[in-house]
Design a protein around this motif. Structure first.
Motif, PDB file in Angstrom:
ATOM      1  N   SER A 109       3.430 -18.773 -63.642  1.00 22.14           N
ATOM      2  CA  SER A 109       3.825 -17.994 -64.803  1.00 22.14           C
ATOM      3  C   SER A 109       5.330 -17.801 -64.830  1.00 22.14           C
ATOM      4  O   SER A 109       5.958 -17.556 -63.803  1.00 22.14           O
ATOM      5  N   LEU A 110       5.910 -17.891 -66.036  1.00 26.39           N
ATOM      6  CA  LEU A 110       7.341 -17.653 -66.178  1.00 26.39           C
ATOM      7  C   LEU A 110       7.672 -16.191 -65.933  1.00 26.39           C
ATOM      8  O   LEU A 110       8.816 -15.850 -65.656  1.00 26.39           O
ATOM      9  N   ASP A 111       6.663 -15.321 -66.019  1.00 23.69           N
ATOM     10  CA  ASP A 111       6.884 -13.897 -65.795  1.00 23.69           C
ATOM     11  C   ASP A 111       7.335 -13.603 -64.366  1.00 23.69           C
ATOM     12  O   ASP A 111       8.007 -12.615 -64.109  1.00 23.69           O
ATOM     13  N   ARG A 112       6.944 -14.461 -63.437  1.00 22.14           N
ATOM     14  CA  ARG A 112       7.290 -14.233 -62.034  1.00 22.14           C
ATOM     15  C   ARG A 112       8.652 -14.798 -61.643  1.00 22.14           C
ATOM     16  O   ARG A 112       9.085 -14.643 -60.519  1.00 22.14           O
ATOM     17  N   LEU A 113       9.332 -15.444 -62.569  1.00 24.61           N
ATOM     18  CA  LEU A 113      10.646 -16.018 -62.276  1.00 24.61           C
ATOM     19  C   LEU A 113      11.722 -14.942 -62.314  1.00 24.61           C
ATOM     20  O   LEU A 113      11.631 -13.982 -63.075  1.00 24.61           O
ATOM     21  N   THR A 114      12.755 -15.156 -61.533  1.00 23.95           N
ATOM     22  CA  THR A 114      13.920 -14.270 -61.618  1.00 23.95           C
ATOM     23  C   THR A 114      14.672 -14.625 -62.901  1.00 23.95           C
ATOM     24  O   THR A 114      14.440 -15.679 -63.503  1.00 23.95           O
ATOM     25  N   ASP A 115      15.574 -13.755 -63.315  1.00 24.61           N
ATOM     26  CA  ASP A 115      16.362 -14.035 -64.523  1.00 24.61           C
ATOM     27  C   ASP A 115      17.138 -15.333 -64.387  1.00 24.61           C
ATOM     28  O   ASP A 115      17.238 -16.112 -65.329  1.00 24.61           O
ATOM     29  N   LYS A 116      17.692 -15.577 -63.204  1.00 21.39           N
ATOM     30  CA  LYS A 116      18.468 -16.791 -62.969  1.00 21.39           C
ATOM     31  C   LYS A 116      17.583 -18.038 -63.110  1.00 21.39           C
ATOM     32  O   LYS A 116      17.965 -19.014 -63.743  1.00 21.39           O
ATOM     33  N   GLU A 117      16.376 -17.992 -62.546  1.00 17.22           N
ATOM     34  CA  GLU A 117      15.459 -19.125 -62.650  1.00 17.22           C
ATOM     35  C   GLU A 117      15.001 -19.325 -64.099  1.00 17.22           C
ATOM     36  O   GLU A 117      14.890 -20.452 -64.561  1.00 17.22           O
ATOM     37  N   ARG A 118      14.771 -18.245 -64.812  1.00 18.57           N
ATOM     38  CA  ARG A 118      14.345 -18.337 -66.207  1.00 18.57           C
ATOM     39  C   ARG A 118      15.424 -19.000 -67.062  1.00 18.57           C
ATOM     40  O   ARG A 118      15.140 -19.821 -67.913  1.00 18.57           O
ATOM     41  N   ARG A 119      16.692 -18.657 -66.812  1.00 22.41           N
ATOM     42  CA  ARG A 119      17.798 -19.273 -67.566  1.00 22.41           C
ATOM     43  C   ARG A 119      17.887 -20.767 -67.276  1.00 22.41           C
ATOM     44  O   ARG A 119      18.190 -21.553 -68.158  1.00 22.41           O
ATOM     45  N   ARG A 120      17.634 -21.145 -66.047  1.00 18.94           N
ATOM     46  CA  ARG A 120      17.680 -22.576 -65.704  1.00 18.94           C
ATOM     47  C   ARG A 120      16.628 -23.365 -66.459  1.00 18.94           C
ATOM     48  O   ARG A 120      16.861 -24.488 -66.895  1.00 18.94           O
ATOM     49  N   VAL A 121      15.453 -22.814 -66.626  1.00 18.93           N
ATOM     50  CA  VAL A 121      14.377 -23.491 -67.339  1.00 18.93           C
ATOM     51  C   VAL A 121      14.655 -23.493 -68.841  1.00 18.93           C
ATOM     52  O   VAL A 121      14.412 -24.472 -69.529  1.00 18.93           O
ATOM     53  N   GLN A 122      15.203 -22.416 -69.370  1.00 23.40           N
ATOM     54  CA  GLN A 122      15.436 -22.298 -70.804  1.00 23.40           C
ATOM     55  C   GLN A 122      16.475 -23.281 -71.328  1.00 23.40           C
ATOM     56  O   GLN A 122      16.504 -23.572 -72.518  1.00 23.40           O
TER      57      GLN A 122
END
Length: 93
Positions: A5-18
């Motif tokens: 789940s993307l919910d479990r990603l840190t903000d930094k990891e979420r930005r990398r995927v986005q």
């Protein structure tokens, strides 16, 4: 099989995927529409011809896509709103 789940990603990891999200994707694409093989092939051809690329570029791009997806361990999956940026990015590497 569903990925992490993307919910479990840190903000930094979420930005990398986005970074791979396609801002030009329409509502149908965001709703989960997946392109046909013909649409994907046409996109490859368009980039290939306009970029005056060598044939090896397509094969290399596919290898890079596979490695990218494996490296992201399920946090990045090709979808309707990100496949174009992913393909284009790997073709120009």
């Amino acid at each position: 099989k569903k990925g992490p789940s993307l919910d479990r990603l840190t903000d930094k990891e979420r930005r990398r995927v986005q970074v791979f999200k396609d801002p030009t994707a329409n509502d149908e694409e965001r709703a989960g529409y997946l392109p046909s093989l013909g649409e994907m092939t046409e996109f490859f051809r368009l980039v290939f011809k306009r970029g005056e690329m060598h044939v090896e570029c397509v094969v290399t791009a596919l290898v890079f896509i596979e490695r990218l997806l494996k490296a992201r361990r399920g946090h990045l999956r090709l979808s309707a709103d990100n496949w174009r940026p992913v393909v284009f990015s790997t073709m120009i590497l």
